[in-house]
Design an enzyme around this catalytic site. Structure first.
Site, PDB file in Angstrom:
ATOM      1  N   LYS A  98     122.705  20.620  88.836  1.00 42.97           N
ATOM      2  CA  LYS A  98     122.351  19.863  90.062  1.00 42.97           C
ATOM      3  C   LYS A  98     121.587  18.580  89.084  1.00 42.97           C
ATOM      4  O   LYS A  98     120.551  18.466  88.328  1.00 42.97           O
ATOM      5  CB  LYS A  98     121.130  20.321  90.949  1.00 42.97           C
ATOM      6  N   GLY A 159     110.210  15.109  99.379  1.00 47.40           N
ATOM      7  CA  GLY A 159     108.731  15.768  99.577  1.00 47.40           C
ATOM      8  C   GLY A 159     108.148  15.024 101.017  1.00 47.40           C
ATOM      9  O   GLY A 159     107.016  15.374 101.357  1.00 47.40           O
ATOM     10  N   ALA A 185     116.611  16.327  99.971  1.00 40.77           N
ATOM     11  CA  ALA A 185     115.633  15.576 100.027  1.00 40.77           C
ATOM     12  C   ALA A 185     115.022  14.901 101.567  1.00 40.77           C
ATOM     13  O   ALA A 185     115.931  14.316 102.043  1.00 40.77           O
ATOM     14  CB  ALA A 185     115.436  14.662  99.026  1.00 40.77           C
ATOM     15  N   GLY A 186     113.810  15.202 101.627  1.00 46.14           N
ATOM     16  CA  GLY A 186     113.183  14.555 102.993  1.00 46.14           C
ATOM     17  C   GLY A 186     113.338  15.303 104.105  1.00 46.14           C
ATOM     18  O   GLY A 186     112.688  15.155 105.197  1.00 46.14           O
ATOM     19  N   ASN A 207     113.147  22.092  99.915  1.00 46.50           N
ATOM     20  CA  ASN A 207     112.058  22.875  99.022  1.00 46.50           C
ATOM     21  C   ASN A 207     110.700  22.861  99.677  1.00 46.50           C
ATOM     22  O   ASN A 207     110.164  23.650 100.212  1.00 46.50           O
ATOM     23  CB  ASN A 207     112.088  22.303  97.624  1.00 46.50           C
TER      24      ASN A 207
END
Length: 221
Positions: A98, A159, A185-186, A207
């Site tokens: 990645k 995040g 992401a997000g 995550n």
């Protein structure tokens, strides 16, 4: 349903999950198991590749049967990202990476110029590249044309948990590229994941939504 194909392998789960920010290894492993994910991503620059103990994160994930997806988080130049990807390739014996090349510490948005350069180099070197990128249809198309195995546009800043802020761009990306589109992401909630899939995306990588939840295992499930 057909599985999610990345490179030459097919996975039944369309959820990819990160391994950072959990209270401890035990919570992380229980959350990963509850999520049903088969692919776990690890930031190469944040772990000790030289650690050969049984408690090594890579060893633990392998023992549990996860496909480890190394990422180049923390890299700010194409040169650093390429070096980190090659270190991961050698240490983990994997050709899949990645690719992240960050533009600044505040937004953590990708540096598009450096990203394209690093992707071109790594593809030439024979790696299977999954680039974290802006939700920009033109950039995603360029990454596909370079030979990337998938594109991973952000839904919102890393995040932030803000969800998919520009579904129109994600929809356009899905319409113009033929490789898998994985929102990265997000994503903050299960409903955000549903939105991504309703837009036709092939998968979601998250995550913080799980690792920083009050109940990470329940959120993962």
């Amino acid at each position: 349903m057909e599985g999610l194909q990345i490179g030459n392998k097919v996975y039944q789960s369309r959820l990819l999950i990160g391994t950072s920010g959990y209270p401890n290894f035990d919570v992380m492993l229980r959350a990963l198991e509850a999520s049903g994910a088969e692919i776990a991503t690890v930031a190469i620059r944040r772990v000790k590749l030289s650690d050969t103990s049984g408690e090594n994160l890579f060893n633990i994930l392998r023992q549990k049967g996860y496909m480890i997806l190394p990422n180049t988080a923390g890299c700010y130049t194409a040169k650093d990202a390429v070096l980190t990807a090659h270190l991961a390739r050698e240490a983990l014996e994997t050709d899949v990476v990645k690719l992240e090349v960050i533009g600044d510490d505040q937004t953590l948005f990708p540096d598009v110029e450096q990203l394209l350069s690093a992707a071109a180099t790594l593809i030439k070197d024979g790696l299977t590249v999954l680039p974290y990128c802006n939700d920009d249809p033109i950039i995603c198309k360029k990454l596909e044309d370079l030979g990337c195995a998938a594109v991973m546009p952000l839904g919102a800043p890393i995040g932030s948990g803000m969800g998919i802020r520009n579904p129109y761009n994600i929809q356009i990306i899905r319409d113009i590229v033929s490789v898998p589109v994985i929102v990265d992401a997000g994503v903050g909630t299960a409903s955000d994941v549903s939105v991504a899939m309703e837009l036709g995306c092939d998968g979601v990588l998250l995550n913080t939504a799980v690792a920083k939840a009050r109940q990470p295992v329940l959120m993962a499930e």
